[in-house]
Design a protein around this motif. Structure first.
Motif, mmCIF file in Angstrom:
data_model
loop_
_atom_site.group_PDB
_atom_site.id
_atom_site.type_symbol
_atom_site.label_atom_id
_atom_site.label_comp_id
_atom_site.label_asym_id
_atom_site.label_seq_id
_atom_site.Cartn_x
_atom_site.Cartn_y
_atom_site.Cartn_z
ATOM 1 N N ARG A 266 -21.815 31.211 30.405
ATOM 2 C CA ARG A 266 -20.671 31.989 30.051
ATOM 3 C C ARG A 266 -19.793 30.778 29.188
ATOM 4 O O ARG A 266 -19.256 29.936 29.967
ATOM 5 N N PHE A 267 -19.665 30.700 27.972
ATOM 6 C CA PHE A 267 -18.883 30.025 27.142
ATOM 7 C C PHE A 267 -18.536 30.577 25.851
ATOM 8 O O PHE A 267 -19.075 31.518 25.450
ATOM 9 N N SER A 268 -17.413 30.222 25.143
ATOM 10 C CA SER A 268 -17.205 30.710 24.139
ATOM 11 C C SER A 268 -16.383 29.368 23.135
ATOM 12 O O SER A 268 -16.110 28.545 23.610
ATOM 13 N N PHE A 269 -16.664 29.500 21.869
ATOM 14 C CA PHE A 269 -15.730 28.556 21.101
ATOM 15 C C PHE A 269 -15.399 29.031 19.706
ATOM 16 O O PHE A 269 -15.650 30.338 19.225
ATOM 17 N N THR A 270 -14.302 28.466 19.045
ATOM 18 C CA THR A 270 -13.741 29.036 17.605
ATOM 19 C C THR A 270 -14.077 27.671 16.771
ATOM 20 O O THR A 270 -13.460 26.551 17.259
ATOM 21 N N LEU A 271 -14.169 27.886 15.567
ATOM 22 C CA LEU A 271 -14.470 26.766 14.583
ATOM 23 C C LEU A 271 -13.214 26.543 13.997
ATOM 24 O O LEU A 271 -12.564 27.529 13.125
ATOM 25 N N ASP A 272 -12.347 25.666 14.397
ATOM 26 C CA ASP A 272 -10.944 25.424 13.667
ATOM 27 C C ASP A 272 -10.983 24.863 12.298
ATOM 28 O O ASP A 272 -10.219 25.076 11.594
ATOM 29 N N LYS A 273 -11.970 23.831 12.050
ATOM 30 C CA LYS A 273 -11.970 23.131 10.852
ATOM 31 C C LYS A 273 -13.387 22.543 10.742
ATOM 32 O O LYS A 273 -14.120 22.219 11.789
ATOM 33 N N PHE A 274 -13.804 22.627 9.485
ATOM 34 C CA PHE A 274 -15.071 21.885 9.066
ATOM 35 C C PHE A 274 -14.976 20.728 8.015
ATOM 36 O O PHE A 274 -14.155 21.089 7.125
ATOM 37 N N ASP A 275 -15.221 19.478 8.227
ATOM 38 C CA ASP A 275 -15.379 18.581 7.132
ATOM 39 C C ASP A 275 -16.552 18.023 6.654
ATOM 40 O O ASP A 275 -17.563 17.913 7.671
ATOM 41 N N ALA A 301 -15.526 33.056 31.965
ATOM 42 C CA ALA A 301 -14.593 34.036 31.505
ATOM 43 C C ALA A 301 -12.915 33.581 31.251
ATOM 44 O O ALA A 301 -12.263 34.092 30.257
ATOM 45 N N HIS A 302 -12.664 32.649 32.033
ATOM 46 C CA HIS A 302 -10.964 32.161 32.055
ATOM 47 C C HIS A 302 -10.976 30.804 32.155
ATOM 48 O O HIS A 302 -9.835 30.360 32.761
ATOM 49 N N GLY A 303 -11.712 29.971 31.454
ATOM 50 C CA GLY A 303 -11.712 28.695 31.499
ATOM 51 C C GLY A 303 -10.765 28.281 30.337
ATOM 52 O O GLY A 303 -10.152 28.908 29.604
ATOM 53 N N ASP A 319 -22.603 23.539 30.482
ATOM 54 C CA ASP A 319 -23.147 24.272 31.737
ATOM 55 C C ASP A 319 -24.767 24.162 31.309
ATOM 56 O O ASP A 319 -25.362 25.537 31.328
ATOM 57 N N GLY A 320 -25.459 23.410 30.935
ATOM 58 C CA GLY A 320 -26.901 23.266 30.745
ATOM 59 C C GLY A 320 -27.267 23.607 29.277
ATOM 60 O O GLY A 320 -28.386 23.576 28.951
ATOM 61 N N SER A 321 -26.560 24.097 28.585
ATOM 62 C CA SER A 321 -26.887 24.413 27.167
ATOM 63 C C SER A 321 -26.111 23.339 26.161
ATOM 64 O O SER A 321 -25.302 22.713 26.512
#
Length: 569
Positions: A266-275, A301-303, A319-321
């Motif tokens: 369980r994780f999530s991310f947002t792409l803030d910027k790409f260079d 869920a609440h990290g 977490d292993g990924s």
């Protein structure tokens, strides 16, 4: 103690040549005869149990294990030459079109699924069983060797390949005590015998062999574990967009046969910027120098949100990924208005790169909300080509001159009708299906097509609306992999290298020291060595040990020979 052999004075009577021939004929006849066996003799055939034992001995032999390992490496070759269904279905379909003659054979041999085919699995399992069958008896033998003691000294030490001797005034007991202390200090296992000391060293050579074979089994288990429970998916993320690690979020996903959706971390991310930076000049102009994605991620869920950077070959581990940065491109922001001027579509449309300079192609699909001037509901489609750096009007075609967005141009072709998205069949998001569509035409009857700069619009004929190229957004593709057996496979590989090194460079050898009193009361010291494998260093090692022992038990002076009186001058 005498070192001579006691030979018998009576020689056994040699059998005559005719008697030997008769015996050979009788033995051969008994083996080849088909007559029934008499007098309680053994069975003619070995039987089912005998065949089973013979098969097991052959399977668990080192020769068969090496053959199976070689066959496994050969079996992996088609998996690298022929596209695999588990990797890329589109490449498999393309290969089938270009090699139609071989398709029936390839499908029958499961060459599109090599690593899950029946024949590859059979080799894999047989190798696994063979290695276990090789290791178990050798392990018991090695335990017996560790519990055993060095063998007693042979009668004739001078017959061994490495041998030395001298005479000393030290007593045999003192010499042997010195020898045992010396050999024990050099990490030899010593055993005192009658008039000698036996020593042995190099037991770790066999330990290296066992570690090597156990490591092979560990790697086989790790590969099987990883294949069964692995998961890998790809996701295209626009700048400012996000990703949550669930099955519905992936653009493409593949997994092992025993994988379940609950195994996804369980994780999530947002792409803030790409260079992305490129070489500006010289022969390497346009060559990528650095790709970097700035993301904000959270675990569970609440990290708590955390910021980090993902670069090529520098993934984000959660977490292993592992989250890898694979590629990037451009996404023109397009807006479409209907005849009334209402904006019915506005989105950043990712374009698929076609070359190193990011000449890209894509499709814009407006599925809902459009009504033509007659009030009829239609769908709109635009085939698009995008170049980040255009050569200039009249200076070239729609091929980018540089990967950076120095002079972006978007070329559009407009269609109306049915996109076919309601058929239930999957479609390529980068291609436009125009079978049920018509292209917009200009007043002169030419197809409607136009090249647009950021901020420019293309008007549809007869007031049917317009499409506008507003600006450019960036996107990046990420691969999220979960390989549970990778750490175990690495440990097995390290163990295999260490075990192989030990089996190659550690030499098993034995040293014997014998000390006996001579007829004149002077002690005779003999040292000899024997290698369990070919080693050029054994004579050198024996010479070093003998030199050290010689310091404790130096050579006795030679007796002065008396000259007979009759020979004196």
């Amino acid at each position: 103690m005498s070192t001579t052999d006691n030979a018998s004075t009576e020689a056994p009577q040699e059998p005559t040549e005719s008697a030997a021939a008769d015996a050979g004929e009788v033995a051969a006849g008994s083996q080849l005869s088909t007559a029934p066996v008499e007098d309680g003799a053994g069975p003619v055939g070995i039987g089912v149990i005998g065949w089973a034992r013979w098969t097991w001995r052959q399977l668990t032999s080192m020769r068969v294990a090496l053959i199976l390992l070689f066959l496994l490496s050969l079996g992996a070759i088609p998996g690298s030459l022929i596209p695999q269904n588990s990797v890329d279905l589109m490449k498999v379909a393309q290969w089938k079109k270009t090699h139609e003659f071989w398709v029936p054979v390839a499908e029958k041999l499961q060459l599109f699924d090599v690593y899950t085919s029946f024949w590859f699995s059979a080799i894999y399992i047989l190798l696994f069983v063979s290695l276990i069958g090789c290791i178990l008896p050798r392990s018991w033998q090695f335990v017996g060797q560790l519990r055993g003691r060095p063998p007693a000294a042979p009668r004739r030490l001078d017959r061994l390949p490495a041998h030395t001797t001298w005479r000393t005034e030290k007593s045999p007991e003192e010499v042997l005590a010195y020898a045992k202390t010396l050999l024990g200090g050099r990490r030899f296992r010593t055993e005192a015998g009658q008039g000698h000391v036996a020593a042995e060293k190099g037991y770790l050579r066999e330990a290296g062999n066992l570690i090597f074979h156990i490591a092979l089994i560990v790697m086989l288990v790790a590969f099987a574990w990883g294949k069964l429970f692995m998961s890998e998916g790809g996701k295209l993320v626009l700048r400012g967009g996000g990703f949550s690690n669930t099955l519905t979020q992936y653009d493409d996903f593949k997994s092992g046969s025993m994988f379940v959706a609950d195994d996804l971390p369980r994780f999530s991310f947002t792409l803030d910027k790409f260079d992305a930076t490129f070489e500006e000049s010289g022969p390497q102009k346009g060559t990528p120098r650095d790709f970097r994605a700035y993301v904000t991620y959270s675990e569970g869920a609440h990290g708590q949100p955390k910021k980090t950077e993902i670069e090529v070959n520098k993934p984000l581990a959660i977490d292993g990924s592992k989250v890898y940065l694979l590629g990037h491109g451009y996404a023109p922001i397009i807006s479409v208005t209907d005849p009334t001027g209402k904006v019915i579509y506005r989105n950043a449309v990712p374009m698929l790169p076609q070359d190193a300079n990011l000449t890209s192609a894509g499709a814009i699909k407006v599925t809902d909300g459009y009504k033509n001037k007659n009030g009829e509901t239609e769908q709109l489609g635009f085939s698009a080509q995008f170049v980040p750096t255009f050569a200039g009007k009249g200076k070239g075609t729609m091929l980018s001159q540089f990967p950076a967005a120095n002079f972006p141009v978007l070329a559009l072709n407009a269609y109306h009708g049915s996109l076919g998205v309601d058929s239930g069949l999957p479609q390529n998001v980068y291609q436009l299906d125009t079978k049920k569509m018509k292209q917009f035409m200009k007043e002169d009857g030419a197809p409607l097509a136009k090249m647009l700069l950021p901020g420019e619009s293309m008007e549809l004929p007869d007031g049917a609306g317009s499409v506008k190229f507003e600006s450019i957004e960036r996107w990046a593709t990420f691969s999220v992999t979960h390989q549970p057996g990778s750490g175990l496979a690495l440990a097995g590989a390290i163990g295999a290298i260490g075990g192989l090194a030990g089996s190659l460079f550690i030499q098993r050898r034995r040293i014997w020291v014998r000390a006996v009193a001579g007829a004149d009361g002077v002690t005779v010291v003999e040292m000899a060595g024997l290698g369990r494998s070919e080693s050029a260093k054994l004579p050198q090692e024996l010479a070093d040990l003998a030199a050290t022992l010689h310091q404790q038990a130096p050579s006795a002076p030679h007796p002065v020979e008396e000259t007979p009186e009759g020979e004196r001058g």
